[in-house]
Structures are given as structure tokens and as C-alpha cells.
Design a protein around this motif. Structure first.
Motif, short mmCIF file in Angstrom:
data_model
loop_
_atom_site.label_atom_id
_atom_site.label_comp_id
_atom_site.label_asym_id
_atom_site.label_seq_id
_atom_site.Cartn_x
_atom_site.Cartn_y
_atom_site.Cartn_z
N VAL A 94 23.25 6.32 139.38
CA VAL A 94 23.99 6.38 140.65
C VAL A 94 25.40 6.90 140.41
O VAL A 94 26.11 6.41 139.50
N VAL A 95 25.82 7.87 141.21
CA VAL A 95 27.17 8.43 141.12
C VAL A 95 27.75 8.55 142.53
O VAL A 95 27.05 8.40 143.53
N SER A 96 29.03 8.86 142.60
CA SER A 96 29.71 9.01 143.88
C SER A 96 29.37 10.34 144.54
O SER A 96 28.87 11.27 143.89
N ARG A 97 29.70 10.43 145.80
CA ARG A 97 29.50 11.67 146.53
C ARG A 97 30.36 12.79 145.95
O ARG A 97 29.96 13.96 145.93
N ASP A 98 31.56 12.45 145.46
CA ASP A 98 32.42 13.46 144.84
C ASP A 98 31.77 14.06 143.61
O ASP A 98 31.77 15.28 143.41
N THR A 99 31.23 13.22 142.74
CA THR A 99 30.57 13.72 141.54
C THR A 99 29.37 14.59 141.91
O THR A 99 29.15 15.66 141.32
N THR A 100 28.62 14.15 142.89
CA THR A 100 27.49 14.96 143.37
C THR A 100 27.96 16.32 143.86
O THR A 100 27.34 17.35 143.56
N ARG A 101 29.06 16.33 144.58
CA ARG A 101 29.61 17.58 145.13
C ARG A 101 29.96 18.56 144.01
O ARG A 101 29.64 19.75 144.10
N VAL A 102 30.61 18.06 142.96
CA VAL A 102 31.04 18.94 141.87
C VAL A 102 29.84 19.43 141.06
O VAL A 102 29.74 20.62 140.73
N ILE A 182 35.34 22.91 135.90
CA ILE A 182 35.37 22.91 137.36
C ILE A 182 36.10 21.70 137.95
O ILE A 182 36.56 21.74 139.10
N ALA A 183 36.27 20.64 137.16
CA ALA A 183 36.83 19.39 137.70
C ALA A 183 38.30 19.50 138.06
O ALA A 183 38.75 18.87 139.03
#
Length: 345
Positions: A94-102, A182-183
Motif C-alpha cells: 500500500v502506498v499513497s496517491r502521490d507515490t502512485t501518481r509519480v 522524477i521525484a
């Protein structure tokens, strides 16, 4: 990425560049804060009056950027990315929406560029001595490169989104994600989005040379940015641009390399061959509304080389500026999309 874009704000050069031959249109106080994040620095300038308490604003920015580090840092053992990298099975993490976005954007750029950007390339970077491992004492064999490549590959990485949770999943236990390509751009976007939420329309945000810009500076003129000439001595200018309302990212390899057995090895690894790049492109600058996307594209273009990068940019209407080393010095070229941003000499 290396800092090969300079913002001429220090030493008063910004005012020389932006004010030359012009009268001040409007003068506003600029709020300027600086700090550290992601192993580098950040610099934020705001040229309107939405920031009433600079100290409070900086504290809020620090919290925001700390959250990005907690999500995507490979140096923090308890970050979301580190938890995924430490996992040895194919169970979703499970990861955050931000991590998913990147990660989703990194996969998209990787596929569009036919593998030129691959955020799972870390084992190959380490093999060639540009990660935490020491520089090799001999050139890695083709057999060792092939073995190491089997630990990489975007096809082994999956993003799964649902209303309940976002997760990352790997097909092979050794798969390792590094979002350093990219981060930083994403961090720039997050700060810019926060400024816009506060009502700012005139700002410049930089993290380690990656930028996002909007509006005008305190002198009432559009922000100007200098693209650095790719020489060992920092500070000389190749071109000056006015990026408008955009992100700007630059990638270059002319300072991070080593020589072994009479050969020069760049820190930029081509994921498709498993070897350092061999072409003569030394720097590429990308202008794009998203600094995250510009950041990822700049890395992909450094792998692709000048001809393929310019063809890719032309096909997709992208704004890129390329510097190539020649026997006589440096040549510059750029896509049609970049031309409007160049300051006329």
C-alpha cells in the motif's frame, strides 16, 4: 539530475537580465525562502502578497516536502518506496496517491520512450559504480550485465488503484524502484500547487535545479532563466529563456563520470543495453507544464541522444533544447516548441 540550469537571482544578475533596456513596470517585494530537501536545496520566490508570515509558510513547505521524502526516499528505510523495495514477494504494498501518481507517470514516460526511462534501473547504476557501490576496478562483463538486467524492467512493476487503496506490486523479488529521475520535479509541482492554492500567481520554485515558474518577478518582468554552458567551470551561460507558466528540467552528464581502462563512462545508464550512454549529447533542457514530467523526460532524452530526442519532441510537440559536444566545442539545437521561450540576442 545535475544542476545545469542556473537562476540568475544571486549577485543581482537577475535584475540585470530582466531589466536591461526596460523600465520597471511594477515593483513588489519578493519573499524568498531557502532550505534543504531530497539531498539538495530548495529556493522559493513569491512576488505577490499572499504570504503574510514567511516563517509559517516555510514551515508548511518543509512539512509538505518531508511528506514527499517519507513517500519516495530510498534513503529512509521506513519510506513507502523503501518498504516496497524491501519486499521480497509479489504481495501488493500500500502506498499513497502521490507515490502512485509519480510511479504511474514514470511508467508512462518509460513506455512512450521505449524504455529510455526506467525507474527500476538501480542495480545497473550500482553495477557501474554510480550508486552506493564503489567504482568497479574492471569493466563489467557482458554476462554480468545480462544477469543484472534480469533484476530490472518496468514490465515487472505494476500500479493498482482502487477506491480502497493504491498499491505497487512486483513480479520479481529483486525489483527496486528509484524515483530520483522524477521525484524532485514532483516536489516542485507540489510546492507550486500549494502556492496556487494560497492564491499566488507570481512565483519561482526550485529544487536542485528543477523549476516551476509563473507570472512576474518583483520588478514586474517575466522570470528569466539561464541555461548553463556544459563546461567544467560553472557559471557561463549558453542561452537565456523566459519559460512562461511552466516547469523546467535539465539533465546533463558532463560532470559525473569516470575513466577506466582508457574509456570514459557516463553516469547515465541506458536501461536497454545495461551500459553507460555513448553518444555526444551533454545536456538537454525540457519545458513542460508539469515539472515532474519535464524531469522524467529530460532523463529519457539523455539516454536517447540528440537525434532521437529531437524527433520524439517534434512528433509530440514538446519543447526541448539540446547541447552536443563536437570536436570544435558545443553545438545547440532545439525543437520548434522551444523556440518561443528563447530570449532574442
Amino acid at each position: 539530475m545535475h544542476r545545469v540550469v542556473k537562476i540568475w537571482l544571486a549577485l543581482g544578475l537577475a535584475f540585470f537580465l530582466t531589466g536591461c533596456g526596460q523600465e520597471t513596470v511594477q515593483s513588489k517585494p519578493e519573499i524568498h525562502i531557502t532550505g534543504s530537501t531530497m539531498g539538495t536545496y530548495y529556493s522559493i520566490k513569491v512576488a505577490d502578497d499572499v504570504i503574510k508570515d514567511p516563517a509559517k509558510f516555510q514551515a508548511e513547505v518543509d512539512v509538505l516536502l518531508e511528506r514527499v521524502n517519507d513517500q519516495m526516499s530510498t534513503y529512509r528505510p521506513d519510506s513507502e518506496l523503501s518498504r516496497f523495495n524491501q519486499s521480497r514477494d509479489s504481495k501488493p504494498v500500500v502506498v499513497s496517491r502521490d507515490t502512485t501518481r509519480v510511479v504511474t507517470e514514470a511508467i508512462h514516460i518509460g513506455r512512450e520512450s521505449q524504455g529510455a526511462l526506467d525507474v527500476t534501473v538501480g542495480p545497473l547504476v550500482n553495477l557501474w559504480g554510480f550508486g552506493p557501490d564503489k567504482k568497479p576496478t574492471q569493466i563489467p562483463s557482458d554476462e554480468l550485465i545480462t544477469q543484472t538486467r534480469q533484476k530490472t524492467g518496468l514490465g515487472n512493476l505494476h500500479v493498482i488503484t482502487s477506491v480502497d487503496a493504491d498499491t505497487l506490486q512486483k513480479d520479481i523479488p529483486d525489483l527496486y524502484i528509484d524515483l530520483s529521475a522524477i521525484a524532485k520535479g514532483f516536489g516542485v509541482d507540489k510546492v507550486a500547487e500549494y502556492l496556487e492554492l494560497l492564491g499566488s500567481r507570481n512565483y519561482l520554485v526550485e529544487i536542485g535545479g528543477e523549476l516551476r515558474i509563473a507570472g512576474i518577478n518583483g520588478k514586474g518582468h517575466p522570470w528569466r532563466v539561464a541555461i548553463e554552458k556544459p563546461t567544467v567551470d560553472a557559471g557561463s551561460v549558453q542561452e537565456v529563456i523566459i519559460p512562461g507558466v511552466n516547469g523546467v528540467a535539465t539533465s546533463g552528464d558532463y560532470r559525473n563520470y569516470y575513466e577506466l581502462d582508457g574509456q570514459r563512462f557516463s553516469h547515465t545508464i541506458d536501461p536497454r543495453s545495461g551500459k553507460p550512454i555513448q553518444h555526444r549529447m551533454v545536456s538537454v533542457t525540457v519545458i513542460h507544464p508539469s515539472c515532474m514530467t519535464a524531469d522524467g523526460l529530460a532523463t529519457a532524452f539523455m539516454v536517447m541522444g540528440p537525434e532521437k530526442s529531437l524527433a520524439y519532441a517534434k512528433e509530440r510537440g514538446l519543447a526541448i533544447f539540446v547541447i552536443t559536444k563536437t570536436d570544435d566545442g558545443f553545438d545547440e539545437s532545439y525543437s520548434d516548441g522551444f523556440k518561443p521561450y528563447l530570449v532574442k540576442k
